[in-house]
Design an enzyme around this catalytic site. Structure first.
Site, PDB file in Angstrom:
ATOM      1  N   CYS A  84       0.838  -1.270   0.076  1.00 36.53           N
ATOM      2  CA  CYS A  84       0.045   0.028   0.024  1.00 36.53           C
ATOM      3  C   CYS A  84       0.862   1.348   0.112  1.00 36.53           C
ATOM      4  CB  CYS A  84      -0.922   0.079   1.060  1.00 36.53           C
ATOM      5  SG  CYS A  84      -1.985  -1.467   1.407  1.00 36.53           S
ATOM      6  N   HIS A 332      -8.999   3.922  -0.766  1.00 39.70           N
ATOM      7  CA  HIS A 332      -7.941   3.595  -0.679  1.00 39.70           C
ATOM      8  C   HIS A 332      -7.549   2.410  -1.926  1.00 39.70           C
ATOM      9  CE1 HIS A 332      -4.007   2.118   0.547  1.00 39.70           C
ATOM     10  NE2 HIS A 332      -4.302   0.892   1.415  1.00 39.70           N
TER      11      HIS A 332
END
Lengths: 384, 128
Positions: A84, A332
């Site tokens: 991420c 996200h």
């Protein structure tokens, strides 16, 4: 080393899209170049973040693909993968290329597409960032990783599910002010606490969503930045890693990589946590925000839950955190997240954040975490 | 032993685990205990490993109940996963078995048991 500035930013609407990740990146990059008042031909390198393209889009070599769709196929392009934190890692390396004097203008960004596959499938692909032998066969998920951290933080510091819920409520309140956010609606503490458990003690509203989206920033040397009025200086950018496996972590209630990356970034900038006016940090789960506010030195260890409960991290509070809505409400799209956080902080430091503006913000910080807390990037930004 | 030969490979570890034995490695220089495979000791960066048998007894350091599972584990949900601190000091992640989910808590004593599904071995922890 030469000074480096962000001179252009762009981000797509976050949510579900019917375009490829390369198309989403190209839209964000187009806007970032227009913002920088530069033509595509000015770009000398592309540093690109994309994580699960190999799984959700059956696509590798996504860097050159993104560059080709943008229309700059001959520019040297490298894809970064640190889960991420991918586009924040890309950013740090781009800063180093500019600081070293290799290039004058570098494009950084990332994109991800995951809402084209079912939730269980996406959950499995995200779990690939956990260990394939030790962790995946046991059935550990990413909510599971942060649930382990949450339970340890609760046992050690007395943090409560209600304190975690305050993070979600605050980030949705901020997200409602961001037209690019996936969720632009406020939620109540009750809604969070009544939502179904995903991985106890984390509930649905403690978790960020799956998201499609792209983000881009244009970086330039001081000489080029000086020719523009809205350049925002990169004051520091640091990376840290930690043990990959949950079983090798000494204290599950801490993220040591955040502490090390923050210490290095503060040292580069000659600043401390007390100097920071606005923060975009990695709230993939509500507990992640609480632990990050402690690791970044914004609050004492163990008091991140109290800070959330007291509203100290809200717009108008002591230190506004995730004015964009954060990963929780803004969304996200993992490969784009680090770049999207930089877009928000740059927008804040320019004074262009509209209803979510932090008055007089001069110093901003971004924090992005990858995988089982094994990668962390922290960068600091400032205006003249 | 040749310098290129690891003390315990992942394959060794899981073959032994399948038989019910957990194996760690201890650094001959600084005595640090680690879960293999590891080339160098994290603490002193030497390479002087000796295999050490672990008792399999420990306590839950943290746990979670997975209710939204990855595709390949979806039929098993809900299930509990825990980090177990073994009495020798090292920790291992495993699936909780044969314990009611509502009885789990940090500090609960548990004991290792191998889980073999479709010829793949994973770590499980059940009642002490």
């Amino acid at each position: 080393m030469r000074r480096v500035a962000v001179i252009g930013v762009g981000v797509t609407k976050f949510g579900k899209h019917d375009r490829t990740s390369a198309e989403l990146f190209a839209e964000a990059a187009r806007d970032a170049l227009a913002d920088a008042e530069l033509p595509p031909s000015a770009v000398q390198a592309l540093y690109y973040g994309n994580v699960v393209g190999g799984e959700t889009e059956k696509q590798l070599h996504t860097g050159p693909q993104a560059a080709s769709v943008l229309g700059i196929p001959t520019v040297p392009t490298t894809r970064f993968e640190t889960a991420c934190a991918s586009s924040h890692a890309a950013f740090r390396h781009a800063v180093m290329e500019l600081a070293a004097g290799v290039s004058e203008v570098v494009l950084v960004g990332g994109a991800e597409r995951v809402l084209n596959v079912p939730t269980a499938e996406a959950t499995e692909y995200f779990a690939y960032a956990s260990d394939a032998v030790w962790e995946q066969p046991v059935g550990l998920t990413f909510p599971g990783v942060f649930a382990l951290i949450a339970r340890a933080h609760m046992a050690k510091h007395g943090t409560t599910e209600e304190q975690m819920a305050h993070v979600a409520v605050k980030n949705h309140r901020h997200g409602a002010l961001n037209p690019k956010a996936q969720f632009q609606k406020e939620i109540t503490l009750e809604q969070v606490l009544r939502s179904a458990y995903v991985a106890d003690p984390l509930k649905l509203y403690d978790c960020c969503p799956f998201t499609d989206g792209g983000a881009a920033v244009v970086l330039a040397s001081e000489e080029i930045a000086r020719q523009r009025r809205r350049g925002i200086w990169v004051l520091g950018s640091a990376a840290a890693s930690d043990s990959m496996l949950m079983h090798d972590k000494r204290d599950l209630a801490r993220v040591p990589a955040t502490e090390r990356a923050a210490a290095a970034a503060y040292r580069q900038a000659g600043l401390g946590p007390e100097d920071v006016d606005v923060v975009e940090l990695h709230d993939c789960f509500t507990i992640a925000e609480i632990v990050a506010t402690e690791g970044l030195g914004l609050f004492e260890p163990g008091t991140g839950g109290l800070a959330a409960e007291k509203g100290w991290t809200s717009l108008g509070g002591k230190i506004p955190v995730n004015t964009s809505g954060g990963l929780k409400a803004k969304g996200h799209p993992i490969g784009a997240t680090g770049a999207a956080q930089i877009v928000e902080v740059v927008t804040q430091l320019r004074g262009e954040a509209g209803p979510r503006q932090v008055e007089g913000a001069r110093i901003g910080l971004t924090h992005t975490l990858g995988g089982n807390t094994a990668t962390v990037l922290v960068s600091l930004f400032g205006r003249d | 032993m040749a310098a290129t030969e690891p003390v315990i490979t992942l394959k060794n570890f899981f073959e032994r685990a399948r038989e019910g034995a957990l194996t760690a490695v201890r650094c001959g220089k600084c005595s640090a205990l680690a879960i293999p495979p590891k080339e160098f000791c994290e603490s002193c960066h030497q390479r002087a490993w000796e295999p050490v048998a672990l008792s399999g007894q420990g306590t839950i350091a943290s746990y979670t109940i997975i209710r939204v599972a990855p595709a390949r584990h979806a039929a098993e949900a809900p299930y509990a996963v825990a980090v177990v601190q073994l009495k020798e000091g090292v920790s291992l992640l495993g699936r909780i078995v044969d314990l009611p989910l509502d009885k789990l808590q940090v500090g609960l004593p548990v004991k290792f048991r191998p889980l073999v599904v479709n010829s793949q071995t994973a770590l499980g922890f059940g009642p002490a």
